[in-house]
Each structure stands twice: as C-alpha cells, then as structure tokens.
Design a protein around this motif. Structure first.
Motif, PDB file in Angstrom:
ATOM      1  N   GLY A   1     -30.394  53.600  33.222  1.00 36.96           N
ATOM      2  CA  GLY A   1     -29.928  54.919  32.788  1.00 36.96           C
ATOM      3  C   GLY A   1     -29.053  55.544  33.853  1.00 36.96           C
TER       4      GLY A   1
ATOM      5  N   GLY B   1     -35.660  67.794  37.115  1.00 36.64           N
ATOM      6  CA  GLY B   1     -36.736  67.161  37.894  1.00 36.64           C
ATOM      7  C   GLY B   1     -38.070  67.865  37.761  1.00 36.64           C
TER       8      GLY B   1
ATOM      9  N   VAL C   1     -30.491  56.584  37.426  1.00 35.81           N
ATOM     10  CA  VAL C   1     -29.816  57.814  37.805  1.00 35.81           C
ATOM     11  C   VAL C   1     -28.286  57.743  37.755  1.00 35.81           C
ATOM     12  CG1 VAL C   1     -29.430  59.198  39.891  1.00 35.81           C
ATOM     13  CG2 VAL C   1     -31.752  58.735  39.146  1.00 35.81           C
TER      14      VAL C   1
ATOM     15  N   PRO D   1     -34.563  61.325  28.134  1.00 31.25           N
ATOM     16  CA  PRO D   1     -33.181  61.612  28.537  1.00 31.25           C
ATOM     17  C   PRO D   1     -32.156  61.142  27.499  1.00 31.25           C
ATOM     18  CG  PRO D   1     -34.415  60.719  30.389  1.00 31.25           C
ATOM     19  CD  PRO D   1     -35.300  60.590  29.192  1.00 31.25           C
TER      20      PRO D   1
ATOM     21  N   PHE E   1     -33.852  66.969  33.375  1.00 34.37           N
ATOM     22  CA  PHE E   1     -32.585  67.059  34.111  1.00 34.37           C
ATOM     23  C   PHE E   1     -32.701  67.870  35.392  1.00 34.37           C
ATOM     24  CE2 PHE E   1     -31.787  66.202  29.669  1.00 34.37           C
ATOM     25  CZ  PHE E   1     -31.024  65.057  29.771  1.00 34.37           C
TER      26      PHE E   1
ATOM     27  N   VAL F   1     -33.719  48.721  25.632  1.00 35.61           N
ATOM     28  CA  VAL F   1     -35.086  48.252  25.413  1.00 35.61           C
ATOM     29  C   VAL F   1     -35.279  47.708  23.992  1.00 35.61           C
ATOM     30  CG1 VAL F   1     -35.963  50.562  24.796  1.00 35.61           C
ATOM     31  CG2 VAL F   1     -37.526  48.850  25.725  1.00 35.61           C
TER      32      VAL F   1
ATOM     33  N   GLY G   1     -37.059  63.211  43.816  1.00 31.56           N
ATOM     34  CA  GLY G   1     -36.414  64.461  44.208  1.00 31.56           C
ATOM     35  C   GLY G   1     -37.268  65.507  44.892  1.00 31.56           C
TER      36      GLY G   1
ATOM     37  N   ALA H   1     -41.140  58.794  34.126  1.00 30.08           N
ATOM     38  CA  ALA H   1     -41.908  57.934  33.231  1.00 30.08           C
ATOM     39  C   ALA H   1     -41.603  56.450  33.479  1.00 30.08           C
ATOM     40  CB  ALA H   1     -41.578  58.306  31.793  1.00 30.08           C
ATOM     41  N   THR H   2     -40.341  56.090  33.403  1.00 28.60           N
ATOM     42  CA  THR H   2     -39.946  54.687  33.548  1.00 28.60           C
ATOM     43  C   THR H   2     -40.097  54.230  34.997  1.00 28.60           C
ATOM     44  OG1 THR H   2     -38.312  55.108  31.815  1.00 28.60           O
ATOM     45  CG2 THR H   2     -38.077  53.050  33.046  1.00 28.60           C
TER      46      THR H   2
HETATM   47  P1  NAP Z   1     -37.940  60.490  33.630  1.00 31.54           P
HETATM   48  O1  NAP Z   1     -37.606  59.552  34.757  1.00 31.54           O
HETATM   49  O2  NAP Z   1     -39.360  60.756  33.320  1.00 31.54           O
HETATM   50  O3  NAP Z   1     -37.240  61.893  33.892  1.00 31.54           O
HETATM   51  C1  NAP Z   1     -35.972  61.977  34.436  1.00 31.54           C
HETATM   52  C2  NAP Z   1     -36.014  62.148  35.956  1.00 31.54           C
HETATM   53  O4  NAP Z   1     -34.709  61.903  36.464  1.00 31.54           O
HETATM   54  C3  NAP Z   1     -36.340  63.573  36.408  1.00 31.54           C
HETATM   55  O5  NAP Z   1     -37.718  63.799  36.496  1.00 31.54           O
HETATM   56  C4  NAP Z   1     -35.612  63.686  37.746  1.00 31.54           C
HETATM   57  O6  NAP Z   1     -36.517  63.415  38.820  1.00 31.54           O
HETATM   58  C5  NAP Z   1     -34.557  62.567  37.697  1.00 31.54           C
HETATM   59  N1  NAP Z   1     -33.214  63.155  37.754  1.00 31.54           N
HETATM   60  C6  NAP Z   1     -32.656  64.063  36.924  1.00 31.54           C
HETATM   61  N2  NAP Z   1     -31.412  64.369  37.323  1.00 31.54           N
HETATM   62  C7  NAP Z   1     -31.180  63.636  38.444  1.00 31.54           C
HETATM   63  C8  NAP Z   1     -30.063  63.536  39.343  1.00 31.54           C
HETATM   64  N3  NAP Z   1     -28.940  64.238  39.145  1.00 31.54           N
HETATM   65  N4  NAP Z   1     -30.177  62.680  40.384  1.00 31.54           N
HETATM   66  C9  NAP Z   1     -31.305  61.975  40.599  1.00 31.54           C
HETATM   67  N5  NAP Z   1     -32.394  62.036  39.786  1.00 31.54           N
HETATM   68  C10 NAP Z   1     -32.321  62.873  38.735  1.00 31.54           C
HETATM   69  O7  NAP Z   1     -37.202  59.971  32.327  1.00 31.54           O
HETATM   70  P2  NAP Z   1     -37.380  58.536  31.642  1.00 31.54           P
HETATM   71  O8  NAP Z   1     -37.656  58.751  30.211  1.00 31.54           O
HETATM   72  O9  NAP Z   1     -38.296  57.684  32.428  1.00 31.54           O
HETATM   73  O10 NAP Z   1     -35.910  57.922  31.751  1.00 31.54           O
HETATM   74  C11 NAP Z   1     -35.421  57.457  33.001  1.00 31.54           C
HETATM   75  C12 NAP Z   1     -34.063  56.800  32.793  1.00 31.54           C
HETATM   76  O11 NAP Z   1     -34.229  55.638  31.992  1.00 31.54           O
HETATM   77  C13 NAP Z   1     -33.037  57.676  32.082  1.00 31.54           C
HETATM   78  O12 NAP Z   1     -31.782  57.492  32.681  1.00 31.54           O
HETATM   79  C14 NAP Z   1     -33.052  57.124  30.672  1.00 31.54           C
HETATM   80  O13 NAP Z   1     -31.851  57.371  29.995  1.00 31.54           O
HETATM   81  C15 NAP Z   1     -33.288  55.658  30.946  1.00 31.54           C
HETATM   82  N6  NAP Z   1     -33.846  54.879  29.845  1.00 31.54           N
HETATM   83  C16 NAP Z   1     -33.156  53.771  29.451  1.00 31.54           C
HETATM   84  C17 NAP Z   1     -33.659  52.964  28.458  1.00 31.54           C
HETATM   85  C18 NAP Z   1     -32.904  51.726  28.074  1.00 31.54           C
HETATM   86  O14 NAP Z   1     -33.253  51.095  27.078  1.00 31.54           O
HETATM   87  N7  NAP Z   1     -31.883  51.345  28.820  1.00 31.54           N
HETATM   88  C19 NAP Z   1     -34.865  53.292  27.818  1.00 31.54           C
HETATM   89  C20 NAP Z   1     -35.556  54.423  28.251  1.00 31.54           C
HETATM   90  C21 NAP Z   1     -35.042  55.213  29.280  1.00 31.54           C
HETATM   91  P3  NAP Z   1     -36.206  63.847  40.364  1.00 31.54           P
HETATM   92  O15 NAP Z   1     -37.118  65.001  40.659  1.00 31.54           O
HETATM   93  O16 NAP Z   1     -36.566  62.623  41.089  1.00 31.54           O
HETATM   94  O17 NAP Z   1     -34.766  64.230  40.452  1.00 31.54           O
END
Ligand code: NAP
Length: 342
Positions: free
Chosen positions: A248, A325, A226, A51, A323, A279, A183, A162-163
């Motif tokens: 996120g 899901g 989210v 994302p 984005f 991270v 979702g 993933a996370t």
């Molecule tokens: P992910 O969870 O594998 O994929 C994103 C998931 O978010 C989608 O499968 C979808 O699942 C859900 N989503 C999308 N739009 C949404 C909405 N409007 N409302 C609710 N859920 C929604 O992706 P990831 O790589 O593990 O990343 C998850 C989060 O961690 C992201 O926000 C990312 O930016 C953040 N992150 C932060 C760091 C950091 O260092 N802070 C590092 C890595 C990732 P549903 O079917 O459940 O909607």
C-alpha cells in the motif's frame, strides 16, 4: 413509529482529505427490506474500515469500480442472518461475513456471504482481522511476494497497523530479523515489548534516518504499507537482490497528485525487485493461511489488537484515523448497539 435503520452513502468525491460533507446519513424503513429467492436479510455487527476505501472514492481506473455518488459506501463486515429468503442456504442466526457495506441492515444474495465457523481460540471478530483480509494480505504478501527467509532483514512500515502488526509477527515466525516503523513512541513500545520485533523506529523522530542507517544498515525485504518519502528512503537501503513488497501507499492516498520516487535506480545496481500485489488474487489459498493463523491464535503466539469505534454514524470520521495514525491494530466499527454473542 415504524422501525428504521441507518445507511451511509457517498455524497461527494473528496479532492484530498475526507470531509464531513463526503458522506451522507440516511434513515430507511426496515420494512423496505425483504429477502427474495436465495437472499438473506442481515444485521451488521462489525464493519471493517480500510485505507483502500479512500481509493474507492476516486473516479479512476482501478481493480474495482469506484463507489457511485448516492450509493451505500462499500465495506467488509461481520453480520447475523435475521431472515433467510426462500431457497437460501443460510438459516436465521448464522454469522456471516461479506461486503455488506456501511448500513445497519441489508438484503444480499447468498453468493456474496460466507458463513463463519470460528475454530477454537478464534473470535468471530478475527474474521475482520488476522483471519480475514488483513491476515491474508500480510501472509501472502510477506511469504509469497517477499519470500522472506530465516536470517534476512525484514523492514515493515505501518508496522503498528492491522496489516503491519501481522507482517512483523509472521516475519519473526520465519526467523527474520524484524525492524518495524511506526508513527509514535507508544506504537514502537508495543511493537518491541508485546510483538517482539527486534527494533522499532518512530519515523517522525528527527533522528529516524540516522538511527535506521546505524542499526539496520541495509535490508533484504521491505514490506511497504506507506509509499512516498519512506519508500524513497528504503530504495537507498537495499541489499543485493532485495525485494520490496508494494502492499500500500497510504501516505499518498489523500493527495491529489502522488509524490514521485527518485531513488529507484538502486533497483538496477542491487538487482532488486519491487512488486505490487492484491490480496484477492490469493482467495483460493486463504484456507492455507487461515490454518496456520488459527493455530497461532489458539496457542497464543500471534497477538492481535482491535481499535473499536462505536456506532455506524461515526464511521466517516473514524476512517480518518487510518490517515492520521489514530489507530493501533485493526480499525473496526461496532455497528450493533449490543452486539450479540457472536
Ligand atoms: P493500518 O495500517 O491499520 O492503518 C494505517 C496506518 O498507516 C496508520 O495507523 C498510520 O500509522 C499509517 N500512516 C498513515 N499515514 C501515514 C504516512 N503519511 N506515513 C507513514 N505512515 C502513515 O491499515 P491497514 O488496513 O493495515 O492497511 C495498511 C496498508 O496496506 C494500506 O496502505 C492499505 O492500502 C494496504 N493494503 C493492501 C492490500 C493489498 O491487497 N495490496 C490489502 C489490504 C491493505 P502511523 O501512526 O504509524 O503513522
């Protein structure tokens, strides 16, 4: 015909959603790549889709500069060294990971690549999942920022991603009561039946808010992937001294203007904390997390799932799965036609 390879570059900055015109596909002669002193020529096998990539398309101040128009799109990948330049610390056949970007081949300085030595029970692909940025984010976000304790109520959004799927399992290992939010019913079933969360909620269900209040009541740690409306709702569900881990805010990434929060004043009344983290700040402690995670992968107590899309040319469209899901578990692109036995 001389051999060529594909690169995907940023063509224009999206205003909201990623469009077919956002990226461009380029064909480049392979002969143009020659590793110099202390460099390697690598062939990508798997590319991580994240994302955060949506943020890198935005021309604004952040933790790293945006990807420039015409530049190869940034991305973490697992690759094979096909040629090591003079003085390189790598040798042909080494498997490495690094920010190699959206290209089938590339030349990079040694210093941006790390050799992967997968311990027993761990697959090389895990270095884009539980053993890579995903696992590190979940581990340090939950344990260092969220400081979750046994018996506490942990709520995780984006839980089947993933996370989130890692956070749920780390939370159970810590003895927390884990409530997952995802979702679809299929995702909730996976979370409850395979990952062992205490209860999973479909946030798209019309009874979600009532179900959540009835079952969970108030929470101690909210691991938020989210943002937006869901975060606002969770602000109304805080126990005394609750912690919100701001990992996120994917619900706002495609919006020209993010939605604001209205429920933040409960932070005062409940003496609660909301804390963002990145991270990368934990890089020096990754081995600590990887030791635990490798043990859990080996003994089978940590489950992981990959959503694999084939072909680099499909990366732009696949990015949207995050984005809408469309992914369950870690989204990756299989770049090589026939990935070598890694
Ligand atoms: P992910 O969870 O594998 O994929 C994103 C998931 O978010 C989608 O499968 C979808 O699942 C859900 N989503 C999308 N739009 C949404 C909405 N409007 N409302 C609710 N859920 C929604 O992706 P990831 O790589 O593990 O990343 C998850 C989060 O961690 C992201 O926000 C990312 O930016 C953040 N992150 C932060 C760091 C950091 O260092 N802070 C590092 C890595 C990732 P549903 O079917 O459940 O909607």
């Amino acid at each position: 015909m001389a051999p060529t390879f594909t690169q995907i570059t940023l063509a224009e900055r999206p205003k909201e959603h990623i469009l077919p015109t956002t990226f461009a596909r380029k064909t480049v002669p392979l002969a143009s790549l020659k590793p110099g002193q202390g460099e390697v020529l690598v062939k990508l096998h798997y590319l991580s889709l994240d994302p955060a990539m949506r943020g890198w398309l935005r021309d604004q101040r952040s933790y790293m500069p945006p990807v420039g128009i015409g530049e190869v799109m940034r991305g973490q990948a697992v690759a094979e060294v096909v040629e090591a330049g003079p003085g390189s610390k790598f040798t042909k056949g080494d498997i490495v990971d690094g920010p190699f970007g959206w290209a089938e081949y590339g030349v990079f300085p040694d210093k941006i690549a790390s050799k992967i030595n997968a311990p027993p029970g761990v697959d090389v692909l895990d270095f884009l999942g539980p053993m890579g940025g995903t696992g590190m984010t979940a581990y340090f976000g939950l344990l260092d920022v969220g400081k979750v304790k046994a018996g506490e109520k942990l709520v995780v959004s984006g839980a089947a991603g993933a996370t989130g799927s890692m956070v749920c399992q780390f939370g159970k290992k810590r003895g927390a009561k884990v409530y997952a939010i995802a979702g679809s019913q299929a995702k909730c079933d996976w979370l409850e039946n395979d990952l062992g969360v205490d209860k999973a909620f479909n946030y798209k269900s019309p009874t979600f808010h009532a179900d959540f209040k009835k079952t969970v009541g108030f929470l101690d740690v909210y691991f938020d992937n989210v943002g937006g409306e869901l975060l606002d709702f969770m602000l109304s569900r805080l126990n005394l001294r609750a912690r919100i881990v701001l990992c996120g805010a994917i619900s706002d990434y495609n919006k020209a203007k993010p939605s604001g929060l209205t429920g933040y004043m409960t932070l005062i009344a409940q003496r609660a904390k909301i804390e963002g983290f990145l991270v990368f700040d934990y890089a020096s402690r990754y081995p600590e997390a990887q030791k635990d995670i490798a043990t859990w992968l080996r003994d089978g107590s940590l489950k992981r799932r990959f959503h694999v899309v084939k072909g680099l040319q499909n990366a732009p469209e696949a990015l949207n799965l995050l984005f809408n899901g469309g992914n369950t578990g870690k989204l990756v692109v299989q770049v090589a036609d026939t990935p070598a036995k890694l």
